[in-house]
Write a protein that holds these residues in place. Structure first.
Motif, PDB file in Angstrom:
ATOM      1  N   PRO A  15       0.851  -1.186   0.000  1.00 58.35           N
ATOM      2  CA  PRO A  15       0.000   0.000   0.000  1.00 58.35           C
ATOM      3  C   PRO A  15       0.888   1.237   0.000  1.00 58.35           C
ATOM      4  N   SER A  16       0.316   2.387   0.220  1.00 57.07           N
ATOM      5  CA  SER A  16       1.135   3.581   0.311  1.00 57.07           C
ATOM      6  C   SER A  16       2.068   3.465   1.519  1.00 57.07           C
ATOM      7  N   GLU A  34       0.254   4.416   4.742  1.00 56.42           N
ATOM      8  CA  GLU A  34      -0.732   3.406   5.153  1.00 56.42           C
ATOM      9  C   GLU A  34      -0.050   2.171   5.712  1.00 56.42           C
ATOM     10  N   HIS A  35       1.011   1.707   5.048  1.00 58.99           N
ATOM     11  CA  HIS A  35       1.705   0.508   5.520  1.00 58.99           C
ATOM     12  C   HIS A  35       2.229   0.692   6.937  1.00 58.99           C
TER      13      HIS A  35
END
Length: 346
Positions: free
Chosen positions: A97-98, A101-102
């Motif tokens: 993910p981004s 986000e991660h």
């Protein structure tokens, strides 16, 4: 794993030169675990190296360094490729993910509203973290490197329950964030790497800190999952922090599990002598867990002397290629036999 920035003052005293066996004897020793690519080294220090060393990799940036070292010094280096638990927060289990986000989901928790203090620490940490890579990329990288070197091991991999993510891992002492890496996340990455090692028939250098029961359960699960193929490889629990009682359980249950000890790490523990005494004579290896190749030999000599003292073994002052009866073996010949048993597996 000893940090590359660890000052000499906090490490154990090196063995006096007078206790150092001659080069013809040292040539039969193997340092089962060290990190020589963490600091610059000279060609002279490699040429003067009397022992064989197992050079560990730990994260995305040092896999190629270990590979290059092994290509330059194939008779002195056993290359080891793998991703260390300290850096598993950089790995996404699925398609990445981004970055925000991660790391937010992993370190704070999905859907959790952090406190002001936690949010501030995360905002300070995030710009210093690399873009996450996927577990699939990790496995592809490790597979490629192991395939390039038929005698390479998987390492350093493992579990570290209390480890906190550093703001800058290259600083010493590192400034630590309040964030830990969930053990379930570490386990999934570790098990995938072990599965690969079993598939390829490669031995493993395993890190285990403050999670004895999880480690016991992991090895039992791998045995159940892979059966004879797991038995065909060897697992070295390196600089083992397990207490002698837990080690005795592993030693009894798993004939393919070995232990390697160092004064660099184990020298900090009060139970080192008891742990050495508890290890079966043919399951014991030694290591430096050191970052300076010029000092790996001396660190190995120090743990060699301690092992010999606890086990009541002599240390050879000369070497005969024709081995004496096993009852007359000294510490170096015993450790060489153990390394060969470990190296060749079943």
């Amino acid at each position: 794993m000893a940090s590359a920035a660890t000052p000499a003052s906090v490490l154990p005293r090196l063995t006096d030169a007078a206790t150092r066996p001659p080069a013809i004897v040292l040539r039969h020793l193997t340092d089962a675990h060290c990190h020589p690519t963490e600091t610059p080294f000279s060609a002279e220090s490699m040429e003067q190296l009397d022992i064989t060393v197992c050079a560990m990799s730990t994260h995305q940036n040092d896999q190629s360094l270990v590979r290059d070292l092994a290509l330059r010094y194939p008779t002195k280096i056993v290359p080891c490729f793998g991703y260390h638990p300290w850096f598993t927060h950089r790995i996404s289990l699925t398609a990445a993910p981004s970055k925000d986000e991660h790391y937010r989901d992993l370190l704070i928790g999905r859907g959790i509203e952090p406190s002001a203090e936690t949010a501030s620490a995360f905002e300070e940490l995030l710009p210093r973290l690399p873009e996450p890579i996927t577990l699939a990329q990790v496995l592809s990288d490790v597979r490629h490197n192991l395939g390039e070197f038929p005698t390479a091991m998987l390492g350093e991999v493992g579990l570290d329950k209390p480890v906190r993510v550093a703001f800058d891992h290259t600083e010493w002492p590192p400034k630590l964030s309040p964030f830990t890496i969930p053990l379930d996340h570490q386990l999934e990455i570790l098990e995938a790497q072990i599965d690969l090692a079993v598939e390829l028939g490669r031995n493993i250098s395993l890190h285990s800190v403050k999670c004895p029961q999880v480690t016991v359960d992991l090895l039992a699960r791998m045995q159940l999952k892979h059966g004879e193929k797991f038995q065909d490889i060897r697992v070295d629990v390196h600089s083992c922090s397990l207490n002698p009682q837990v080690w005795a359980i592993l030693q009894k249950r798993h004939s393919n599990v070995f232990i390697s000890l160092s004064t660099t790490i184990n020298g900090r523990s009060n139970n080192l002598r008891a742990l050495i005494a508890a290890v079966a004579p043919n399951r014991l290896l030694i290591e430096s867990d050191y970052y300076d190749i010029a000092l790996c030999t001396e660190q190995c000599v120090e743990i060699l002397n301690l092992v010999a003292s606890v086990k009541g073994w002599t240390i050879e002052e000369e070497w005969s290629e024709e081995a004496p009866p096993e009852a007359d073996w000294g510490a170096v010949r015993r450790l060489e036999a153990n390394w060969n048993l470990f190296k060749h597996g079943k």
